[in-house]
Structure formats: structure tokens, C-alpha cells
Design an enzyme around this catalytic site. Structure first.
Site, mmCIF file in Angstrom:
data_model
loop_
_atom_site.group_PDB
_atom_site.id
_atom_site.type_symbol
_atom_site.label_atom_id
_atom_site.label_comp_id
_atom_site.label_asym_id
_atom_site.label_seq_id
_atom_site.Cartn_x
_atom_site.Cartn_y
_atom_site.Cartn_z
ATOM 1 N N GLY A 134 1.116 -0.726 -0.287
ATOM 2 C CA GLY A 134 0.489 -0.136 -0.011
ATOM 3 C C GLY A 134 0.677 1.389 0.312
ATOM 4 O O GLY A 134 2.060 1.030 0.105
ATOM 5 N N LYS A 189 5.259 -1.162 -9.458
ATOM 6 C CA LYS A 189 4.615 0.004 -9.448
ATOM 7 C C LYS A 189 6.388 1.218 -8.788
ATOM 8 O O LYS A 189 6.583 2.148 -9.245
ATOM 9 C CB LYS A 189 3.413 1.172 -8.573
ATOM 10 C CG LYS A 189 4.493 0.952 -6.875
ATOM 11 C CD LYS A 189 5.124 1.953 -6.177
ATOM 12 C CE LYS A 189 5.495 1.175 -4.741
ATOM 13 N NZ LYS A 189 5.898 0.260 -4.522
ATOM 14 N N VAL A 277 17.927 -0.236 -0.473
ATOM 15 C CA VAL A 277 17.717 -1.172 -1.361
ATOM 16 C C VAL A 277 16.953 -0.072 -2.091
ATOM 17 O O VAL A 277 15.691 0.032 -1.777
ATOM 18 C CB VAL A 277 16.963 -2.334 -1.075
ATOM 19 C CG1 VAL A 277 16.696 -3.386 -2.569
ATOM 20 C CG2 VAL A 277 18.318 -3.597 -0.988
#
Length: 344
Positions: A134, A189, A277
Site C-alpha cells: 500500500g 509501481k 535498496v
């Protein structure tokens, strides 16, 4: 409810803070003994979440067995490239806990989602697996700012247990049974966010950035639908919600990487300069492999891949995107449409 969080990076520590505030009995495992020592002694993370003092009732450990003892839910908050190894390491002490991946990515070697990796490693054990995803910027969650997230699993009991057991604080949990959609949206995304950051770096303007975000969301939805996801999931928290925040937030590592590249930094240097990362780098590789497998055209992901790994200039990539053949805006986004996923 006792929750064990495996991984004391920014996201794992933020989750520990949020769930503790919501009333959960939280144990946090840190791979690095120095991080565990710092969190226990000062309640401050040595390199993440500046200004956040970890709640006193969060137990911190650097050994897995005590950290996982009697946990009803185990959340694996580690980078996607380390998910398989950490699943193997935790397997002996999971018991019948619900196991949740909080990573957003694919296993590069196999193209598997994180829940697929967990299912592979944990086969034969009485555990359910789920994905958490989310619009959740870690520092904001740690500060207790309002946010929402979604827990995705095909196990209805597990969904209710995690959702209802974790609610009560400033991070609101919803549930979904579209695991493929939630995981594809959460991972892909990040590729769009890199592209949005490039727009920021070159000064493409609000119109240009909005176009990239919208068309990027369309192409990751096309891929997800071809892989078995429901299209509407990409309009939910794990899709549109996460895409918006990751493409806009100054805290977004993926957007920041793209912006640095847009401003002229060589991609390899920009990646190396990141202290944490940047999941979108490997997700770009995975996106093209999955697109080829499912027969889906992903022009934005392709151009980001060319910029990151093939030395293509941002100007050339932008030109190719703007001069490519056009088509129907919504083609490939209707599950029932023949040829879903074809070029738009």
C-alpha cells in the site's frame, strides 16, 4: 496479538512502531547485532527513521528463535532479493503463524512474487502466506501519521486475523483476495516511480509527469490482468494509492533515483549512491521478462530498462515514447476484451 517482524530496516522498524502503538505485542528481529543493540539501548535506529524513538514495549532481538516464539503473525520485512534466504532461516520456528511478506518485488531468477517464494519454501507447513502492500512511506508510518494498507491472501481466516488484529492505530488495514494484483501493483509501481523521478529531473512539467504516471499505471495493470489479477485492484491502495505516493514523495527512493538520473547522474552511480535498496531496479528487469512471458507491451518499463542497463539517454527514451504508435487509451484493461494487454 503477538506479531514478529523479521527485518529492522526502515520499513520493518516503522511497522514495529505502528503495530505496537495499535496494541500488538511486537518482537523485532535485526540481522545486524549492532542495530539490535542500538535499538535496545537508545530506542533509536542507527541509520534509519531519524527522530523516531522506538516504543519501549517493542522487544528487539538478533536471534530468530526467541524473536519468533509464539507469534500469531510473522511479517518478513526484508528486500525481495533476500526473501528466499530469510524464509529458509525462519522456517524451523514459524509454527502455525500466518506469514506475511512486506517486500514489494519479484525474485529475479524465477520471476516469482514474494508469496510464491514463500509458498515454495514453506510447502508442507501449516502456515498461510499473505502480502502486505500500500501507500506506506516508512517515516510517516513511524511518526503515526494516518495511512492505509492492504493484506492480500486467499486464506480468508488469515486475512481476518491479520487485518483485525493489526487495526486500531494510525495504520488502517484492509483485506483482499487478489494476491497477484496486490503484489504486481506493489512491485511494478516502483518502475513507474523511477520514470516519474526522471520527469522531475529533466523538468518535464506536471503534465508530462501525470502522463507518465497514468500510462505507467495502465501498462502495469495490463500485465497484472494477463497474469490473473483483477483490474480494479490497480485502482486501489496497492495500485493507484502506492503509485501516487511513490511517484510524488520526497522520501521515495525510486523517485529519487529517477530524479538523479534525469539531472544527469549516470545510472550506475545513482544506484550506488543510494544508501538503501531501490526495489525498482530489479523490478524493471523482472517487468520486461514477465511482459515477454505474457505478451504485454510495456513501453515505459522498456525505456527505463534501456536507460538503466543499456546506456540509452533520457532524451532518446523520451523521444521514442512520444513518437511511438498510438491507440485506444483503455485497450487491454478490460478483462473480457479480446487481445487484452496489446499495444496502446
Amino acid at each position: 496479538m503477538r506479531v514478529a517482524i523479521v527485518g529492522a530496516g526502515s520499513w520493518g522498524t516503522a511497522l514495529a512502531q505502528s503495530l505496537s502503538t495499535a496494541g500488538c505485542d511486537v518482537r523485532l528481529w535485526a540481522r545486524d547485532p549492532d542495530v539490535a543493540t542500538a535499538l535496545r539501548s537508545s530506542r533509536r535506529h542507527p541509520w534509519a527513521l531519524p527522530g523516531i524513538a522506538l516504543n519501549a514495549d517493542v522487544d528487539v532481538d538478533d536471534e530468530l528463535e526467541p524473536a519468533l516464539a509464539q507469534a500469531a503473525v510473522v511479517i518478513l520485512a526484508v528486500p525481495s532479493h533476500g526473501m528466499r534466504d530469510i524464509a529458509v532461516a525462519t522456517k524451523p520456528w514459524l509454527g502455525d503463524a500466518h506469514v506475511v511478506s512486506a517486500a514489494k518485488g519479484f525474485e529475479l531468477e524465477t520471476g516469482l512474487t514474494m508469496t510464491a517464494v514463500l509458498t515454495d519454501v514453506l510447502a508442507g507447513r501449516p502456515t498461510s502466506v499473505a502480502a502486505l502492500s500500500g501507500p506506506n512511506i516508512a517515516i510517516e508510518v513511524a511518526r503515526g501519521l494516518p495511512a492505509a494498507t492492504v493484506i492480500a491472501t486467499v486464506d480468508g481466516h488469515a486475512a481476518e486475523t491479520v487485518r483485525d488484529g493489526c487495526n486500531g492505530g494510525s495504520l488502517r488495514f484492509y483485506s483482499s483476495d487478489d494476491v497477484v494484483g496486490v503484489e504486481y501493483a506493489g512491485a511494478l509501481k516502483n518502475v513507474v516511480a523511477i520514470a516519474a523521478g526522471v520527469c522531475d529531473g529533466i523538468g518535464a512539467g506536471d503534465n508530462g509527469k501525470a502522463a507518465v504516471i497514468t500510462r505507467g499505471l495502465a501498462e502495469i495493470a495490463r500485465l497484472g490482468i494477463r497474469a490473473g489479477a483483477r483490474g480494479l485492484t490497480f485502482a486501489g491502495l496497492a495500485g493507484l494509492g502506492d503509485c501516487v505516493v511513490t511517484c510524488a514523495s520526497p522520501h521515495s527512493r525510486n523517485r529519487g533515483l529517477g530524479e538523479a538520473i534525469g539531472r544527469g547522474m549516470p545510472p550506475a552511480d545513482a544506484i550506488a549512491a543510494s544508501q538503501m535498496v531501490v526495489e525498482g531496479v530489479n523490478a524493471t528487469r523482472a517487468a520486461l521478462l514477465l511482459a515477454e512471458t505474457h505478451g504485454v507491451d510495456m513501453p515505459i518499463a522498456r525505456e527505463i530498462h534501456e536507460i538503466l542497463f543499456a546506456g540509452k539517454s533520457v532524451a532518446a527514451a523520451l523521444n521514442d515514447l512520444m513518437t511511438r504508435g498510438a491507440g485506444n487509451e483503455l485497450r487491454g484493461l478490460d478483462i473480457g476484451e479480446p487481445g487484452a494487454g496489446s499495444r496502446i
